[in-house]
Write an enzyme that holds these catalytic residues in place. Sequence first.
Site, PDB file in Angstrom:
ATOM      1  N   HIS A 173      -2.692  -4.832  -2.470  1.00  0.00           N
ATOM      2  CA  HIS A 173      -1.836  -6.001  -2.308  1.00  0.00           C
ATOM      3  C   HIS A 173      -0.929  -5.781  -1.102  1.00  0.00           C
ATOM      4  CE1 HIS A 173      -1.829  -7.711  -6.710  1.00  0.00           C
ATOM      5  NE2 HIS A 173      -2.634  -8.403  -5.919  1.00  0.00           N
ATOM      6  N   CYS A 269       6.514  -4.989  -7.535  1.00  0.00           N
ATOM      7  CA  CYS A 269       5.543  -5.559  -8.473  1.00  0.00           C
ATOM      8  C   CYS A 269       6.214  -6.118  -9.725  1.00  0.00           C
ATOM      9  CB  CYS A 269       4.510  -4.506  -8.876  1.00  0.00           C
ATOM     10  SG  CYS A 269       3.276  -4.154  -7.609  1.00  0.00           S
TER      11      CYS A 269
END
Length: 276
Positions: A173, A269
Amino acid sequence: MRPTPRTSSPRRYLMCPPTHFTVTYSINPWMDPTKPVDLPLALAQWEDLRDRYRSLGHTVELLEPDPALPDMVFAANGATVVEGRVLGAKFAHPERAREADAHVSWFRRNGWADDDVRVPEHVNEGEGDFAVTASWILAGRGFRSSPLSHDEAQEFFGRPVIGLELVDPRYYHLDTALCVLDDARDEVMYYPDAFSPGSRAVLARLFPDALIATGEDAAALGLNAVSDGRHVLLPQAAVGLFEPLRARGFEPVGMDLGELLKGGGSVKCCTQELRP
């Protein structure tokens, strides 16, 4: 040269407690189902992060965890919010697919108008792959989010979207390889080797004064960090980033989220920003 004067601004974050966090499958290189999770420790580490945000003057909203969705603690992946408009997520892996509905339902229950909440057509994993500055939305692709989601985000938010190709599976990511340090000043830090040559060239052109992370600090998920413009909350193991951040006028705040790292995530996150 004197450090740039820094000021923090109150932020509003959405988080989800790791009440049901476990690693029973593997959808990124950090996840190993043979390594047990210490759930009480994971919850304590998450609570420390939540409390630290509040102590810095930020607001933390809570998303109700679902026992069938162990990765919901990684709330950044559920949506992207820019100027009060919400682009929902569409997950690449079926194990996380239902998280998208939980996030959209939360926004609709909490005052967002239907016209301001979009259910996406193309795969994107929220702020996992979208990073917002004053000038651009930086958009990762290569492992999770579809390149088609970049056009969708640009049309919905009305902001230029800059596509960046991720090439190292450990940095699956964008938020594992790049952090926005000062959104108002378009200031970032990133790890060049996580990106394709063309994307590295784009980053160098857009951010010539960026803080460049070492491989060691990137491997500690040091770029999975959250900044309020002054305080930078980041994994405490990324020791090589602390002095460079201080030299630029930031105040690094080391956090221990070691149990959540077993799922492939850390500070960012766990944190979705609700930009007004």
